[in-house]
Motif scaffolding. Structure first.
Motif, PDB file in Angstrom:
ATOM      1  N   THR A  98     145.775  54.622  62.072  1.00  0.00           N
ATOM      2  CA  THR A  98     145.129  53.675  62.980  1.00  0.00           C
ATOM      3  C   THR A  98     144.406  54.420  64.086  1.00  0.00           C
ATOM      4  O   THR A  98     144.963  55.322  64.710  1.00  0.00           O
ATOM      5  N   ARG A  99     143.151  54.028  64.354  1.00  0.00           N
ATOM      6  CA  ARG A  99     142.390  54.638  65.438  1.00  0.00           C
ATOM      7  C   ARG A  99     142.821  54.027  66.764  1.00  0.00           C
ATOM      8  O   ARG A  99     142.656  52.832  66.983  1.00  0.00           O
ATOM      9  N   ILE A 100     143.370  54.865  67.606  1.00  0.00           N
ATOM     10  CA  ILE A 100     143.840  54.387  68.909  1.00  0.00           C
ATOM     11  C   ILE A 100     142.703  54.599  69.898  1.00  0.00           C
ATOM     12  O   ILE A 100     142.670  55.564  70.659  1.00  0.00           O
ATOM     13  N   THR A 101     141.735  53.682  69.864  1.00  0.00           N
ATOM     14  CA  THR A 101     140.562  53.782  70.736  1.00  0.00           C
ATOM     15  C   THR A 101     140.802  53.014  72.035  1.00  0.00           C
ATOM     16  O   THR A 101     141.718  52.193  72.126  1.00  0.00           O
ATOM     17  N   GLY A 102     139.942  53.279  73.007  1.00  0.00           N
ATOM     18  CA  GLY A 102     140.016  52.530  74.251  1.00  0.00           C
ATOM     19  C   GLY A 102     139.878  51.045  74.008  1.00  0.00           C
ATOM     20  O   GLY A 102     140.646  50.236  74.551  1.00  0.00           O
ATOM     21  N   PHE A 103     138.896  50.651  73.195  1.00  0.00           N
ATOM     22  CA  PHE A 103     138.687  49.219  72.935  1.00  0.00           C
ATOM     23  C   PHE A 103     139.900  48.604  72.260  1.00  0.00           C
ATOM     24  O   PHE A 103     140.329  47.497  72.620  1.00  0.00           O
ATOM     25  N   ASN A 104     140.492  49.301  71.288  1.00  0.00           N
ATOM     26  CA  ASN A 104     141.627  48.729  70.566  1.00  0.00           C
ATOM     27  C   ASN A 104     142.829  48.508  71.472  1.00  0.00           C
ATOM     28  O   ASN A 104     143.501  47.468  71.387  1.00  0.00           O
ATOM     29  N   VAL A 105     143.126  49.461  72.361  1.00  0.00           N
ATOM     30  CA  VAL A 105     144.304  49.281  73.216  1.00  0.00           C
ATOM     31  C   VAL A 105     144.026  48.255  74.321  1.00  0.00           C
ATOM     32  O   VAL A 105     144.927  47.482  74.693  1.00  0.00           O
ATOM     33  N   ILE A 106     142.813  48.227  74.832  1.00  0.00           N
ATOM     34  CA  ILE A 106     142.468  47.224  75.857  1.00  0.00           C
ATOM     35  C   ILE A 106     142.565  45.821  75.260  1.00  0.00           C
ATOM     36  O   ILE A 106     143.132  44.899  75.857  1.00  0.00           O
ATOM     37  N   THR A 107     142.019  45.654  74.059  1.00  0.00           N
ATOM     38  CA  THR A 107     142.040  44.344  73.403  1.00  0.00           C
ATOM     39  C   THR A 107     143.465  43.910  73.091  1.00  0.00           C
ATOM     40  O   THR A 107     143.837  42.749  73.297  1.00  0.00           O
ATOM     41  N   ALA A 108     144.282  44.833  72.612  1.00  0.00           N
ATOM     42  CA  ALA A 108     145.683  44.500  72.320  1.00  0.00           C
ATOM     43  C   ALA A 108     146.424  44.121  73.599  1.00  0.00           C
ATOM     44  O   ALA A 108     147.232  43.176  73.615  1.00  0.00           O
ATOM     45  N   HIS A 109     146.163  44.833  74.675  1.00  0.00           N
ATOM     46  CA  HIS A 109     146.805  44.545  75.963  1.00  0.00           C
ATOM     47  C   HIS A 109     146.395  43.155  76.471  1.00  0.00           C
ATOM     48  O   HIS A 109     147.244  42.362  76.893  1.00  0.00           O
ATOM     49  N   ILE A 110     145.102  42.848  76.412  1.00  0.00           N
ATOM     50  CA  ILE A 110     144.613  41.528  76.831  1.00  0.00           C
ATOM     51  C   ILE A 110     145.214  40.431  75.960  1.00  0.00           C
ATOM     52  O   ILE A 110     145.611  39.366  76.457  1.00  0.00           O
ATOM     53  N   TRP A 111     145.297  40.693  74.671  1.00  0.00           N
ATOM     54  CA  TRP A 111     145.773  39.687  73.717  1.00  0.00           C
ATOM     55  C   TRP A 111     147.184  39.225  74.063  1.00  0.00           C
ATOM     56  O   TRP A 111     147.468  38.028  74.163  1.00  0.00           O
ATOM     57  N   ARG A 112     148.093  40.186  74.261  1.00  0.00           N
ATOM     58  CA  ARG A 112     149.476  39.773  74.520  1.00  0.00           C
ATOM     59  C   ARG A 112     149.593  39.059  75.868  1.00  0.00           C
ATOM     60  O   ARG A 112     150.357  38.102  76.007  1.00  0.00           O
ATOM     61  N   CYS A 113     148.812  39.497  76.860  1.00  0.00           N
ATOM     62  CA  CYS A 113     148.847  38.828  78.169  1.00  0.00           C
ATOM     63  C   CYS A 113     148.326  37.399  78.066  1.00  0.00           C
ATOM     64  O   CYS A 113     148.917  36.458  78.611  1.00  0.00           O
ATOM     65  N   LYS A 114     147.205  37.225  77.360  1.00  0.00           N
ATOM     66  CA  LYS A 114     146.592  35.901  77.236  1.00  0.00           C
ATOM     67  C   LYS A 114     147.482  34.950  76.441  1.00  0.00           C
ATOM     68  O   LYS A 114     147.700  33.794  76.836  1.00  0.00           O
ATOM     69  N   ALA A 115     147.996  35.406  75.306  1.00  0.00           N
ATOM     70  CA  ALA A 115     148.794  34.530  74.444  1.00  0.00           C
ATOM     71  C   ALA A 115     150.082  34.110  75.136  1.00  0.00           C
ATOM     72  O   ALA A 115     150.471  32.935  75.088  1.00  0.00           O
ATOM     73  N   LEU A 116     150.749  35.036  75.788  1.00  0.00           N
ATOM     74  CA  LEU A 116     152.030  34.722  76.410  1.00  0.00           C
ATOM     75  C   LEU A 116     151.869  33.941  77.712  1.00  0.00           C
ATOM     76  O   LEU A 116     152.775  33.234  78.136  1.00  0.00           O
ATOM     77  N   SER A 117     150.698  34.035  78.329  1.00  0.00           N
ATOM     78  CA  SER A 117     150.480  33.299  79.575  1.00  0.00           C
ATOM     79  C   SER A 117     150.191  31.820  79.330  1.00  0.00           C
ATOM     80  O   SER A 117     150.429  30.995  80.195  1.00  0.00           O
ATOM     81  N   CYS A 118     149.698  31.471  78.138  1.00  0.00           N
ATOM     82  CA  CYS A 118     149.337  30.070  77.887  1.00  0.00           C
ATOM     83  C   CYS A 118     150.304  29.389  76.935  1.00  0.00           C
ATOM     84  O   CYS A 118     150.052  28.297  76.469  1.00  0.00           O
TER      85      CYS A 118
END
Length: 448
Positions: free
Chosen positions: A268-288
């Protein structure tokens, strides 16, 4: 580690006191052949306008009135190079499809001024809804019901700085081709050869005949299945609006968290975009997750450039929309309990899924159906487009940003202002309670 969030909204001017000095149409500097231009199934669903503002500091050699004349002349030449730019969208009598009538009806050009200095309008990387005043809204320049595909506004500030506001139909450009357009405007204005020779052949993304949908596409929702609103519409509920910032050190920390996760997949490519998107995803999903349902499925959407993924590859200079929506899904329990690397893997897999055949299948799906991307949240990245790197005769922009409208289902990524390294600004709009939860989760997962 930098501040993760500008949790307190900075003071914002609600009225930039902009006065329109002149509005007119501009036309191609040379006669061009009138013709109809095919647009792809990707283009035809993007019939909304994209409005960007490009801020420039004062330059003694290029005061605003000089920039205005040079820009106007460059745009007149660009209307020749981009033969569709002065045209209009219309429905073809023969095919019944939306297409561009390359009619040389022109683009809009507006000259305006503000009563403020540039340093008085607030932080440029905090997108103020008042920035909409820097992009012209009324498009009825010469006749009623006219809708130019491009309108440019130059607004001068009291300090000698200025803003160039550009409104273009998303039908004609994606982010990468708009960047190439800006590079060409800069080159023409400097009397230099074109930076990029545009490829205007949109048949390259035509559906196959007959169309073949060879994959399920849960990321797409048919028009007749859509609820009353869809992802591109602004919310009517009360939303709080915040800018979250990740420094380059924060992004490195997220990458390290992924690498150190148990069972990390080294492919798996651990790119800046991939980790930022994963971080946003868990915050957004769990907040709503209001009903605290751990089995609720969350789907995140994000754009993938398909130019290099097709066989044969598209020219890098392709001017139309060559991005498709990738997706990743997980339950709220998985988003909360999985090692971070699993989420990064899901984001990576969504982009990897976008093969030549998968992309062609989506395009063919669009030939057979009317519909839109379908997900809980769309991450729209302006982070690496490089608008701020365009070298105009009057210098590079101080900052570039789209005019932001509050949408709870769209999260925007921007580069930091004033060369802030490799960090990223994340624009989020959520109902108050969800914003508080998002804020807490954002910092918790960063270890703040």
């Amino acid at each position: 580690m930098g501040t993760a969030c500008d949790h307190d909204t900075p003071p914002l001017l609600e009225d930039l006191k902009v006065t329109i000095q002149n509005s007119s149409m501009i036309f191609p500097s040379k006669e061009i052949e009138r013709k109809s231009m095919f647009i792809s199934n990707i283009d035809k669903v993007l019939t909304f306008d994209v409005e960007t503002v490009h801020f420039f500091g004062a330059n003694r050699d290029f005061p605003p009135h000089v920039v205005t004349e040079k820009l106007k002349s460059a745009l007149e030449d660009a209307l020749v190079v981009y033969e569709f730019l002065g045209g209009r969208l219309k429905i073809s009598h023969e095919s019944k499809r939306l297409e561009i009538d390359c009619s040389s009806e022109g683009a809009g050009f507006v000259v305006a001024s503000s009563d403020y200095k540039l340093d008085q309008i607030g932080d440029l990387d905090y997108p103020n809804t008042a920035f909409a005043q820097l992009v012209y809204k009324n498009k009825n320049f010469l006749k009623e019901d006219d809708d130019p595909l491009c309108v440019v506004q130059v607004t001068s500030f009291k300090c000698g700085g200025f803003a160039i506001g550009i409104s273009t139909s998303h039908t004609i450009f994606d982010g990468l081709s708009f960047k190439a357009f800006l590079d060409n405007i800069a080159a023409i204005a400097a009397k230099k050869p074109l930076a990029v020779t545009p490829c205007n052949d949109r048949h390259l993304l035509a559906a196959r005949s007959p169309p073949r949908v060879t994959f399920p596409h849960p990321e797409m929702l048919k028009l007749n299945d859509l609820p009353n609103s869809h992802i591109f519409e602004a919310s009517t509920e009360e939303l709080h609006f915040k800018v979250f910032k990740l420094t380059s050190n924060d992004i490195t920390k997220l990458k390290e968290e992924a690498r150190n996760s148990i069972g990390a997949d080294t492919t798996t490519r651990i790119t800046g975009f991939n980790v930022i998107t994963a971080h946003i995803w868990r915050c957004k999903a769990l907040s709503c997750d209001d009903d605290s349902n751990p089995n609720k499925v969350s789907t995140i959407l994000y754009a993938v450039d398909i130019r290099s993924r097709l066989e044969p590859p598209l020219p890098k200079s392709y001017t139309g929309n060559a991005v498709l929506t990738a997706y990743a899904t997980a339950t709220c329990r998985e988003l909360e309990e999985w090692p971070f690397m699993r989420l990064v893997e899901r984001v990576f897999e969504g982009a990897t899924r976008m093969s030549n055949e998968y992309a062609r299948s989506i395009i063919d799906w669009g030939e057979m159906n009317k519909g839109f991307p379908n997900g809980e949240v769309l991450v729209s990245s302006w982070w690496r487009l490089g608008f701020e790197e365009v070298e105009y005769p009057w210098g590079k922009p101080k900052y570039c940003c789209p005019v932001v409208y509050h949408r709870k289902d769209i999260i925007l990524l921007f580069p930091p202002v004033d060369g802030g390294g490799d960090g990223v600004s994340i624009i989020v709009a959520l109902p108050p309670k969800e914003m508080d939860k998002f804020y807490g989760l954002f910092n918790k997962f960063l270890g703040l």
